[in-house]
Scaffold this motif. Structure first.
Motif, PDB file in Angstrom:
ATOM      1  N   GLN A  38       9.144   6.684  -0.467  1.00 12.54           N
ATOM      2  CA  GLN A  38       8.268   7.487  -1.324  1.00 12.54           C
ATOM      3  C   GLN A  38       6.847   7.519  -0.785  1.00 12.54           C
ATOM      4  O   GLN A  38       6.321   6.509  -0.343  1.00 12.54           O
ATOM      5  N   ALA A  39       6.258   8.695  -0.832  1.00 12.77           N
ATOM      6  CA  ALA A  39       4.875   8.881  -0.385  1.00 12.77           C
ATOM      7  C   ALA A  39       4.138   9.735  -1.405  1.00 12.77           C
ATOM      8  O   ALA A  39       4.762  10.504  -2.133  1.00 12.77           O
ATOM      9  N   ASP A  40       2.834   9.586  -1.439  1.00 12.07           N
ATOM     10  CA  ASP A  40       2.016  10.439  -2.300  1.00 12.07           C
ATOM     11  C   ASP A  40       1.933  11.817  -1.671  1.00 12.07           C
ATOM     12  O   ASP A  40       1.704  11.941  -0.473  1.00 12.07           O
ATOM     13  N   LYS A  41       2.115  12.845  -2.477  1.00  9.12           N
ATOM     14  CA  LYS A  41       2.079  14.230  -1.972  1.00  9.12           C
ATOM     15  C   LYS A  41       0.632  14.690  -1.811  1.00  9.12           C
ATOM     16  O   LYS A  41       0.112  15.444  -2.628  1.00  9.12           O
ATOM     17  N   ARG A  42      -0.009  14.221  -0.782  1.00 11.42           N
ATOM     18  CA  ARG A  42      -1.374  14.668  -0.480  1.00 11.42           C
ATOM     19  C   ARG A  42      -1.625  14.527   0.991  1.00 11.42           C
ATOM     20  O   ARG A  42      -0.994  13.845   1.709  1.00 11.42           O
ATOM     21  N   GLN A  55       0.837  -1.190   0.000  1.00  8.79           N
ATOM     22  CA  GLN A  55       0.000   0.000   0.000  1.00  8.79           C
ATOM     23  C   GLN A  55       0.874   1.243   0.000  1.00  8.79           C
ATOM     24  O   GLN A  55       1.765   1.384   0.831  1.00  8.79           O
ATOM     25  N   ALA A  56       0.609   2.118  -0.935  1.00  9.53           N
ATOM     26  CA  ALA A  56       1.296   3.402  -0.955  1.00  9.53           C
ATOM     27  C   ALA A  56       0.598   4.308   0.039  1.00  9.53           C
ATOM     28  O   ALA A  56      -0.633   4.363   0.082  1.00  9.53           O
ATOM     29  N   ARG A  57       1.348   5.000   0.840  1.00  8.57           N
ATOM     30  CA  ARG A  57       0.770   5.921   1.809  1.00  8.57           C
ATOM     31  C   ARG A  57       1.030   7.339   1.365  1.00  8.57           C
ATOM     32  O   ARG A  57       1.984   7.629   0.671  1.00  8.57           O
ATOM     33  N   SER A  58       0.195   8.214   1.835  1.00  6.66           N
ATOM     34  CA  SER A  58       0.365   9.625   1.519  1.00  6.66           C
ATOM     35  C   SER A  58       1.079  10.316   2.676  1.00  6.66           C
ATOM     36  O   SER A  58       1.194   9.776   3.778  1.00  6.66           O
ATOM     37  N   CYS A  59       1.543  11.525   2.412  1.00 10.92           N
ATOM     38  CA  CYS A  59       2.173  12.325   3.461  1.00 10.92           C
ATOM     39  C   CYS A  59       1.203  12.525   4.627  1.00 10.92           C
ATOM     40  O   CYS A  59       1.604  12.478   5.790  1.00 10.92           O
ATOM     41  N   SER A  60      -0.071  12.717   4.306  1.00  5.26           N
ATOM     42  CA  SER A  60      -1.081  12.921   5.343  1.00  5.26           C
ATOM     43  C   SER A  60      -1.304  11.663   6.175  1.00  5.26           C
ATOM     44  O   SER A  60      -1.552  11.745   7.383  1.00  5.26           O
ATOM     45  N   ASP A  61      -1.201  10.491   5.536  1.00  2.66           N
ATOM     46  CA  ASP A  61      -1.314   9.233   6.278  1.00  2.66           C
ATOM     47  C   ASP A  61      -0.187   9.124   7.305  1.00  2.66           C
ATOM     48  O   ASP A  61      -0.411   8.755   8.456  1.00  2.66           O
ATOM     49  N   TYR A  62       1.039   9.427   6.860  1.00  3.51           N
ATOM     50  CA  TYR A  62       2.182   9.364   7.765  1.00  3.51           C
ATOM     51  C   TYR A  62       2.046  10.380   8.901  1.00  3.51           C
ATOM     52  O   TYR A  62       2.403  10.100  10.034  1.00  3.51           O
ATOM     53  N   LYS A  63       1.506  11.561   8.585  1.00  4.10           N
ATOM     54  CA  LYS A  63       1.308  12.576   9.621  1.00  4.10           C
ATOM     55  C   LYS A  63       0.311  12.079  10.664  1.00  4.10           C
ATOM     56  O   LYS A  63       0.516  12.270  11.865  1.00  4.10           O
ATOM     57  N   ALA A  64      -0.766  11.460  10.225  1.00  9.72           N
ATOM     58  CA  ALA A  64      -1.773  10.936  11.158  1.00  9.72           C
ATOM     59  C   ALA A  64      -1.168   9.867  12.067  1.00  9.72           C
ATOM     60  O   ALA A  64      -1.441   9.840  13.276  1.00  9.72           O
ATOM     61  N   ILE A  65      -0.350   8.991  11.499  1.00  7.99           N
ATOM     62  CA  ILE A  65       0.317   7.962  12.306  1.00  7.99           C
ATOM     63  C   ILE A  65       1.254   8.626  13.311  1.00  7.99           C
ATOM     64  O   ILE A  65       1.297   8.251  14.481  1.00  7.99           O
ATOM     65  N   CYS A  66       1.986   9.634  12.852  1.00 11.04           N
ATOM     66  CA  CYS A  66       2.911  10.363  13.717  1.00 11.04           C
ATOM     67  C   CYS A  66       2.161  11.033  14.866  1.00 11.04           C
ATOM     68  O   CYS A  66       2.594  10.964  16.018  1.00 11.04           O
ATOM     69  N   MET A  67       1.058  11.686  14.552  1.00 17.95           N
ATOM     70  CA  MET A  67       0.276  12.393  15.577  1.00 17.95           C
ATOM     71  C   MET A  67      -0.220  11.421  16.649  1.00 17.95           C
ATOM     72  O   MET A  67      -0.304  11.774  17.819  1.00 17.95           O
ATOM     73  N   ALA A  68      -0.553  10.209  16.242  1.00 18.94           N
ATOM     74  CA  ALA A  68      -1.056   9.219  17.197  1.00 18.94           C
ATOM     75  C   ALA A  68       0.048   8.690  18.111  1.00 18.94           C
ATOM     76  O   ALA A  68      -0.206   8.331  19.257  1.00 18.94           O
ATOM     77  N   LYS A  69       1.293   8.663  17.616  1.00 15.47           N
ATOM     78  CA  LYS A  69       2.381   8.041  18.369  1.00 15.47           C
ATOM     79  C   LYS A  69       3.356   9.020  19.000  1.00 15.47           C
ATOM     80  O   LYS A  69       4.072   8.649  19.922  1.00 15.47           O
TER      81      LYS A  69
END
Length: 71
Positions: A67-71, A22-36
Motif C-alpha cells: 500500500q502506498a499513499d496516492k500522491r 514509514q508510509a511511502r507515496s507513489c511519488s516516493d517510489y517513483k523517485a526511488i525507481c528513477m534513481a535505480k
C-alpha cells in the motif's frame, strides 16, 4: 530481576514507538525507481498504476511494495 522486566518492556515499547513504519507515496517510489532503473520510462507506468490502485509494483523487479499513499 523483577524490577528489570517492567523496565525492559517499557524501553522496548519506546523503541518501537520511536521508529514507526514509514508510509511511502507513489511519488516516493517513483523517485526511488528513477534513481535505480536502467530504463526510467518504465517508472512512469508503475507510478500511474500506483496512482490508480494505491499499490506500487516495481516495474523491473515485479516486487509488490504494498500500500502506498496516492500522491
Amino acid at each position: 530481576m523483577k524490577k528489570w522486566l517492567p523496565l525492559s518492556v517499557v524501553s522496548s515499547v519506546a523503541i518501537i514507538a520511536a521508529h514507526p513504519a514509514q508510509a511511502r507515496s507513489c511519488s516516493d517510489y517513483k523517485a526511488i525507481c528513477m534513481a535505480k532503473a536502467a530504463k526510467p520510462e518504465r517508472c512512469d507506468g508503475a507510478w500511474k498504476q500506483c496512482m490508480k490502485t494505491g499499490v506500487y509494483i516495481g516495474p523491473e523487479s515485479g516486487t509488490n511494495h504494498g500500500q502506498a499513499d496516492k500522491r
